[in-house]
Design a protein around this motif. Structure first.
Motif, PDB file in Angstrom:
ATOM      1  N   ASP A   1       0.835  -1.201   0.000  1.00  0.00           N
ATOM      2  CA  ASP A   1       0.000   0.000   0.000  1.00  0.00           C
ATOM      3  C   ASP A   1       0.876   1.260   0.000  1.00  0.00           C
ATOM      4  N   GLN A   2       1.941   1.261   0.790  1.00  0.00           N
ATOM      5  CA  GLN A   2       2.871   2.396   0.803  1.00  0.00           C
ATOM      6  C   GLN A   2       3.512   2.616  -0.563  1.00  0.00           C
TER       7      GLN A   2
ATOM      8  N   SER B   1       0.736   0.088  -4.500  1.00  0.00           N
ATOM      9  CA  SER B   1       0.342  -1.182  -5.115  1.00  0.00           C
ATOM     10  C   SER B   1      -0.839  -1.775  -4.356  1.00  0.00           C
ATOM     11  N   ILE B   2      -1.496  -2.721  -4.987  1.00  0.00           N
ATOM     12  CA  ILE B   2      -2.663  -3.362  -4.389  1.00  0.00           C
ATOM     13  C   ILE B   2      -2.401  -4.857  -4.294  1.00  0.00           C
ATOM     14  N   ILE B   3      -2.624  -5.429  -3.122  1.00  0.00           N
ATOM     15  CA  ILE B   3      -2.558  -6.879  -2.958  1.00  0.00           C
ATOM     16  C   ILE B   3      -3.993  -7.395  -3.020  1.00  0.00           C
ATOM     17  N   HIS B   4      -4.295  -8.151  -4.059  1.00  0.00           N
ATOM     18  CA  HIS B   4      -5.627  -8.726  -4.224  1.00  0.00           C
ATOM     19  C   HIS B   4      -5.770 -10.016  -3.428  1.00  0.00           C
TER      20      HIS B   4
ATOM     21  N   ILE C   1       0.622  -3.625  -9.608  1.00  0.00           N
ATOM     22  CA  ILE C   1       1.791  -2.771  -9.387  1.00  0.00           C
ATOM     23  C   ILE C   1       1.717  -1.645 -10.405  1.00  0.00           C
ATOM     24  N   PRO C   2       1.765  -0.390  -9.948  1.00  0.00           N
ATOM     25  CA  PRO C   2       1.641   0.717 -10.902  1.00  0.00           C
ATOM     26  C   PRO C   2       2.824   0.745 -11.875  1.00  0.00           C
TER      27      PRO C   2
END
Length: 146
Positions: free
Chosen positions: A38-39, A42-45, A60-61
Protein backbone atom coordinates in the motif's frame (compact mmCIF):
# COMPACT_ATOMS: atom_id res chain seq x y z
CA UNK A 1 -3.50 10.59 -13.09
CA UNK A 2 -2.82 7.61 -15.33
CA UNK A 3 -5.27 4.76 -15.77
CA UNK A 4 -3.77 1.29 -15.31
CA UNK A 5 -5.04 -2.26 -14.85
CA UNK A 6 -2.04 -4.53 -14.30
CA UNK A 7 -2.30 -7.86 -12.50
CA UNK A 8 0.58 -10.13 -11.53
CA UNK A 9 0.88 -13.51 -9.85
CA UNK A 10 4.14 -13.45 -7.88
CA UNK A 11 5.79 -16.40 -6.14
CA UNK A 12 8.93 -16.67 -4.04
CA UNK A 13 10.37 -19.04 -1.49
CA UNK A 14 11.98 -18.95 1.90
CA UNK A 15 15.73 -19.44 2.08
CA UNK A 16 16.54 -23.01 1.06
CA UNK A 17 12.79 -23.71 1.18
CA UNK A 18 12.94 -23.93 4.95
CA UNK A 19 9.54 -24.03 6.71
CA UNK A 20 9.95 -20.51 8.13
CA UNK A 21 6.41 -19.19 7.64
CA UNK A 22 4.83 -20.58 10.79
CA UNK A 23 1.17 -20.11 11.67
CA UNK A 24 2.14 -17.47 14.25
CA UNK A 25 4.39 -15.62 11.81
CA UNK A 26 2.03 -15.82 8.83
CA UNK A 27 -0.46 -13.21 10.06
CA UNK A 28 2.29 -10.74 10.92
CA UNK A 29 4.12 -11.34 7.62
CA UNK A 30 1.02 -11.03 5.45
CA UNK A 31 -0.14 -7.91 7.26
CA UNK A 32 3.26 -6.31 6.84
CA UNK A 33 3.40 -7.14 3.11
CA UNK A 34 -0.08 -5.72 2.50
CA UNK A 35 0.84 -2.50 4.34
CA UNK A 36 4.16 -2.14 2.52
CA UNK A 37 2.52 -2.71 -0.86
CA UNK A 38 0.00 0.00 0.00
CA UNK A 39 2.87 2.40 0.80
CA UNK A 40 4.30 1.62 -2.64
CA UNK A 41 0.99 2.48 -4.32
CA UNK A 42 0.34 -1.18 -5.12
CA UNK A 43 -2.66 -3.36 -4.39
CA UNK A 44 -2.56 -6.88 -2.96
CA UNK A 45 -5.63 -8.73 -4.22
CA UNK A 46 -4.66 -11.98 -2.49
CA UNK A 47 -1.83 -13.39 -0.42
CA UNK A 48 -1.29 -16.97 0.60
CA UNK A 49 1.18 -19.77 0.80
CA UNK A 50 2.56 -22.54 2.93
CA UNK A 51 5.54 -22.84 5.24
CA UNK A 52 8.18 -22.45 2.53
CA UNK A 53 6.77 -20.13 -0.10
CA UNK A 54 4.35 -17.30 -0.73
CA UNK A 55 2.03 -16.26 -3.56
CA UNK A 56 0.73 -12.74 -4.18
CA UNK A 57 -1.79 -11.44 -6.65
CA UNK A 58 -0.80 -7.81 -6.99
CA UNK A 59 -1.44 -4.74 -9.05
CA UNK A 60 1.79 -2.77 -9.39
CA UNK A 61 1.64 0.72 -10.90
CA UNK A 62 3.67 1.24 -14.10
CA UNK A 63 5.92 3.79 -12.34
CA UNK A 64 7.32 0.92 -10.21
CA UNK A 65 9.14 -1.98 -11.85
CA UNK A 66 8.16 -5.49 -10.83
CA UNK A 67 11.73 -6.24 -9.72
CA UNK A 68 11.84 -3.13 -7.51
CA UNK A 69 8.47 -4.04 -5.99
CA UNK A 70 9.61 -7.59 -5.18
CA UNK A 71 13.00 -6.44 -3.88
CA UNK A 72 11.34 -3.88 -1.63
CA UNK A 73 8.72 -6.33 -0.29
CA UNK A 74 11.16 -9.18 0.27
CA UNK A 75 13.91 -7.05 1.81
CA UNK A 76 11.74 -5.00 4.09
CA UNK A 77 9.60 -7.94 5.25
CA UNK A 78 12.68 -9.99 6.19
CA UNK A 79 14.13 -6.97 7.99
CA UNK A 80 10.85 -6.40 9.81
CA UNK A 81 10.60 -10.00 10.95
CA UNK A 82 14.25 -10.14 12.05
CA UNK A 83 14.52 -6.77 13.79
CA UNK A 84 11.12 -5.44 14.70
CA UNK A 85 8.93 -8.44 15.44
CA UNK A 86 8.78 -10.66 18.50
CA UNK A 87 9.96 -13.71 16.51
CA UNK A 88 13.24 -15.16 17.74
CA UNK A 89 13.91 -17.22 14.61
CA UNK A 90 16.01 -15.83 11.74
CA UNK A 91 13.94 -15.24 8.60
CA UNK A 92 15.25 -15.01 5.04
CA UNK A 93 13.92 -15.26 1.50
CA UNK A 94 15.57 -17.22 -1.31
CA UNK A 95 17.00 -15.21 -4.21
CA UNK A 96 14.71 -14.76 -7.19
CA UNK A 97 10.99 -14.93 -7.79
CA UNK A 98 8.44 -16.02 -10.34
CA UNK A 99 6.04 -13.60 -12.01
CA UNK A 100 3.10 -14.27 -14.31
CA UNK A 101 0.94 -11.58 -15.87
CA UNK A 102 -2.82 -11.93 -15.66
CA UNK A 103 -5.70 -10.53 -17.64
CA UNK A 104 -8.72 -9.09 -15.90
CA UNK A 105 -10.74 -12.22 -16.73
CA UNK A 106 -8.14 -14.40 -14.91
CA UNK A 107 -8.06 -12.30 -11.76
CA UNK A 108 -10.90 -14.01 -9.86
CA UNK A 109 -9.54 -17.50 -10.52
CA UNK A 110 -6.00 -16.47 -9.53
CA UNK A 111 -7.23 -14.86 -6.31
CA UNK A 112 -9.08 -18.06 -5.40
CA UNK A 113 -6.02 -20.18 -6.11
CA UNK A 114 -3.77 -18.03 -3.91
CA UNK A 115 -6.24 -17.75 -1.03
CA UNK A 116 -6.57 -21.55 -0.98
CA UNK A 117 -2.88 -22.45 -1.11
CA UNK A 118 -2.94 -24.64 1.99
CA UNK A 119 -5.87 -26.68 0.66
CA UNK A 120 -4.29 -27.04 -2.78
CA UNK A 121 -1.07 -28.34 -1.28
CA UNK A 122 -2.90 -30.66 1.10
CA UNK A 123 -5.16 -32.05 -1.65
CA UNK A 124 -2.48 -32.20 -4.36
CA UNK A 125 -4.39 -29.77 -6.60
CA UNK A 126 -1.61 -27.24 -7.14
CA UNK A 127 -0.84 -25.85 -10.58
CA UNK A 128 2.69 -27.13 -11.19
CA UNK A 129 3.82 -24.21 -13.38
CA UNK A 130 2.97 -21.81 -10.54
CA UNK A 131 4.66 -23.90 -7.86
CA UNK A 132 8.01 -24.59 -9.49
CA UNK A 133 10.69 -22.17 -8.47
CA UNK A 134 14.24 -21.96 -9.64
CA UNK A 135 16.58 -19.17 -8.64
CA UNK A 136 17.97 -19.15 -12.16
CA UNK A 137 16.30 -17.05 -14.83
CA UNK A 138 14.01 -19.38 -16.73
CA UNK A 139 12.37 -16.81 -18.93
CA UNK A 140 11.14 -17.54 -22.43
CA UNK A 141 13.74 -19.23 -24.59
CA UNK A 142 14.61 -17.63 -27.94
CA UNK A 143 13.15 -19.41 -30.93
CA UNK A 144 15.23 -20.28 -33.96
CA UNK A 145 14.35 -18.51 -37.17
CA UNK A 146 13.03 -20.86 -39.87
Amino acid sequence: MALWRLYYHLVWTTKERQPLITTNLETQLYGYIIGKADQLGSIIHAIGGIENHIHLIASIPPKLSISNFVQNIKGSSAYHLNHLSSSKDWFAWQRGYGVFSLGGKQLEQAVGYVKNQKAHHFNGTTISSLEQHNHEDDGPKPTKAA
